[in-house]
Motif scaffolding. Structure first.
Motif, mmCIF file in Angstrom:
data_model
loop_
_atom_site.group_PDB
_atom_site.id
_atom_site.type_symbol
_atom_site.label_atom_id
_atom_site.label_comp_id
_atom_site.label_asym_id
_atom_site.label_seq_id
_atom_site.Cartn_x
_atom_site.Cartn_y
_atom_site.Cartn_z
ATOM 1 N N PHE A 250 -38.817 -35.260 3.145
ATOM 2 C CA PHE A 250 -39.004 -36.371 3.254
ATOM 3 C C PHE A 250 -39.875 -37.174 3.282
ATOM 4 N N ILE A 251 -39.758 -37.115 4.977
ATOM 5 C CA ILE A 251 -40.544 -37.695 6.306
ATOM 6 C C ILE A 251 -42.138 -36.966 5.840
ATOM 7 N N PHE A 252 -42.400 -35.904 5.602
ATOM 8 C CA PHE A 252 -43.896 -34.936 5.465
ATOM 9 C C PHE A 252 -44.329 -36.242 3.995
ATOM 10 N N VAL A 253 -43.423 -36.332 3.436
ATOM 11 C CA VAL A 253 -44.130 -37.003 1.579
ATOM 12 C C VAL A 253 -44.225 -38.041 1.937
ATOM 13 N N VAL A 254 -43.222 -38.876 3.588
ATOM 14 C CA VAL A 254 -43.943 -40.560 2.784
ATOM 15 C C VAL A 254 -44.892 -40.218 3.872
ATOM 16 N N MET A 255 -45.435 -39.762 4.980
ATOM 17 C CA MET A 255 -46.680 -39.207 5.858
ATOM 18 C C MET A 255 -47.316 -39.132 5.082
ATOM 19 N N LEU A 256 -47.356 -38.071 3.409
ATOM 20 C CA LEU A 256 -48.412 -37.902 2.860
ATOM 21 C C LEU A 256 -49.460 -38.706 2.183
ATOM 22 N N LEU A 257 -47.794 -39.727 2.070
ATOM 23 C CA LEU A 257 -49.062 -40.457 0.424
ATOM 24 C C LEU A 257 -49.491 -41.448 1.160
ATOM 25 N N ASN A 258 -50.000 -42.102 3.122
ATOM 26 C CA ASN A 258 -50.205 -42.891 3.350
ATOM 27 C C ASN A 258 -51.213 -42.629 4.732
ATOM 28 N N LEU A 259 -52.365 -41.324 4.066
ATOM 29 C CA LEU A 259 -53.643 -41.447 5.295
ATOM 30 C C LEU A 259 -54.328 -42.068 4.586
ATOM 31 N N GLY A 260 -54.876 -41.750 5.443
ATOM 32 C CA GLY A 260 -56.351 -42.975 5.243
ATOM 33 C C GLY A 260 -56.359 -43.678 6.519
ATOM 34 N N ASN A 261 -57.328 -44.799 6.676
ATOM 35 C CA ASN A 261 -57.942 -45.208 7.842
ATOM 36 C C ASN A 261 -56.553 -46.112 8.572
ATOM 37 N N ALA A 262 -55.682 -46.331 7.663
ATOM 38 C CA ALA A 262 -54.365 -47.411 7.308
ATOM 39 C C ALA A 262 -53.879 -47.007 8.013
ATOM 40 N N ALA A 263 -53.768 -45.976 8.296
ATOM 41 C CA ALA A 263 -52.285 -45.122 8.509
ATOM 42 C C ALA A 263 -51.952 -45.475 9.999
ATOM 43 N N ARG A 264 -52.992 -45.274 10.813
ATOM 44 C CA ARG A 264 -52.489 -45.394 12.254
ATOM 45 C C ARG A 264 -52.098 -46.715 12.474
ATOM 46 N N THR A 265 -52.341 -47.916 11.992
ATOM 47 C CA THR A 265 -51.690 -49.834 11.943
ATOM 48 C C THR A 265 -50.914 -49.464 11.431
ATOM 49 N N GLN A 266 -50.234 -48.942 10.237
ATOM 50 C CA GLN A 266 -49.626 -48.254 9.271
ATOM 51 C C GLN A 266 -48.086 -48.050 9.828
ATOM 52 N N GLU A 267 -47.833 -46.208 10.963
ATOM 53 C CA GLU A 267 -47.667 -45.654 11.883
ATOM 54 C C GLU A 267 -46.525 -47.372 12.992
ATOM 55 N N ARG A 268 -47.916 -47.880 13.657
ATOM 56 C CA ARG A 268 -46.581 -48.993 14.041
ATOM 57 C C ARG A 268 -46.176 -49.887 13.675
ATOM 58 N N VAL A 269 -46.742 -50.122 12.469
ATOM 59 C CA VAL A 269 -45.511 -51.205 11.674
ATOM 60 C C VAL A 269 -44.641 -50.951 11.495
ATOM 61 N N TRP A 270 -44.170 -49.319 11.198
ATOM 62 C CA TRP A 270 -42.947 -48.839 10.366
ATOM 63 C C TRP A 270 -41.982 -48.512 11.820
ATOM 64 N N LEU A 271 -42.687 -48.183 13.154
ATOM 65 C CA LEU A 271 -41.926 -48.054 14.231
ATOM 66 C C LEU A 271 -42.242 -48.649 15.637
ATOM 67 N N PRO A 272 -41.978 -50.033 15.197
ATOM 68 C CA PRO A 272 -41.631 -51.094 15.917
ATOM 69 C C PRO A 272 -41.255 -50.263 17.484
ATOM 70 N N LYS A 273 -41.151 -51.650 18.422
ATOM 71 C CA LYS A 273 -40.557 -50.354 19.841
ATOM 72 C C LYS A 273 -39.032 -50.871 19.487
ATOM 73 N N GLY A 274 -38.514 -51.873 19.042
ATOM 74 C CA GLY A 274 -36.764 -51.455 18.844
ATOM 75 C C GLY A 274 -36.567 -50.872 17.076
ATOM 76 N N ALA A 275 -37.320 -50.167 16.731
ATOM 77 C CA ALA A 275 -37.155 -49.730 15.576
ATOM 78 C C ALA A 275 -35.593 -48.532 15.647
ATOM 79 N N TRP A 276 -35.831 -47.987 16.558
ATOM 80 C CA TRP A 276 -34.765 -46.572 16.777
ATOM 81 C C TRP A 276 -33.584 -46.743 17.359
ATOM 82 N N ARG A 277 -33.704 -47.931 17.983
ATOM 83 C CA ARG A 277 -32.664 -48.419 19.013
ATOM 84 C C ARG A 277 -31.187 -47.993 18.339
ATOM 85 N N ALA A 278 -30.933 -48.743 16.880
ATOM 86 C CA ALA A 278 -29.595 -48.683 16.271
ATOM 87 C C ALA A 278 -29.205 -47.105 15.993
#
Lengths: 102, 171
Positions: free
Chosen positions: B67-95
């Protein structure tokens, strides 16, 4: 020490299945719908394993392995469909494919 | 040990509920992994250690990673890096991390107790499952292999952009 009653494990399986079903009905994103299918497969397998543990037989675990196989095949085909869907419609909204031709 | 079962069940239900209500797919997948780990612990307390291992290896380790592969696959391109930053902000992994730590603590507790305490009356071990799998259920194993082959070929065909003309294609 008394072990866990089978009914409690079955209740857990039912709750997980209901959550998966609710998510499948509510969400419109295909990735979420596939995830909910996995949750439901998992809950069905939990019911099998709980019943197998109740009578201390291996059959429940064998059935879980069959469900695991089905889930793996389903997710492979489902994600391939999802990639094709995204290629075609440029979105992951399942409602984008509500129209049929032919 | 019953307490371990109920706590793992609570974690499983809670994380499943959180997984189906997240807005971002990556957050939902994080919670889904924790949910599957919790169900693995439930399997362990039900006396099915092989199934607990398979749950971690196949469900959390293979299916969710796909699933994670596919999610990453669908978001290639220039916006991918900012997109990843939006997806995983600092607190997202805490809970999810805290809940996974709780599961790890429960697992340590179980492993410490296990010499004195059995989770159920009788643990159905790997040997017994293998005897059933390759004894009375051997035909089901063969059918499962055919099913996996069909899944492989189907997935390959569906993503193949070869010279076949597809009738329903609008370009």
């Amino acid at each position: 020490m008394a072990s866990v009653p089978m009914e409690h494990a079955l209740v857990l399986a039912a709750v997980l299945f209901a959550l998966g079903l609710a998510g499948l009905l509510v969400r419109r994103n295909i990735i979420f719908m596939l995830m909910c299918l996995e949750i439901m497969f998992n809950a069905a397998g939990l019911a099998f394993v709980a019943a197998g543990a109740r009578w201390a037989q291996a059959d429940g675990q064998v059935m879980f392995m069959m469900i695991l196989t089905v889930a793996a095949a389903e997710v492979a085909v489902g994600l391939a469909l999802l990639l094709g869907f995204y290629h075609h419609f440029k979105t992951l909204d399942a409602d984008a494919a509500e129209g049929m031709r032919g | 040990m019953n307490a371990v079962f109920y706590m793992a069940s609570a974690v499983a239900v809670l994380t499943t509920l959180l997984a189906i209500t997240r807005r971002e797919a990556v957050h939902a997948l994080l919670y889904l992994i924790v949910s599957l780990l919790a169900v693995a612990l439930v399997f362990f307390t039900l006396g099915a250690p092989l199934i607990a291992a398979l749950e971690v290896i196949v469900y959390a380790g293979a299916i969710v990673i796909l699933f994670i592969f596919v999610v990453m696959l669908l978001n290639l391109g220039n916006a991918a890096r900012t997109q990843e930053r939006v997806w995983l902000p600092k607190g997202a992994w805490r809970a999810p991390g805290a809940l996974a730590l709780l599961l790890g603590g429960l697992l340590l507790y179980v492993l410490k107790q296990e010499s004195r305490w059995m989770p159920v009356d009788r643990v159905v071990d790997v040997k017994e499952v293998a005897r059933a799998l390759f004894g009375p259920y051997v035909l089901a194993v063969e059918i499962a292999s055919v099913l996996l082959l069909a899944g492989l070929i189907g997935a390959y065909y569906l993503v193949w952009r070869g010279p076949i003309r597809r009738p329903g294609r609008r370009d």
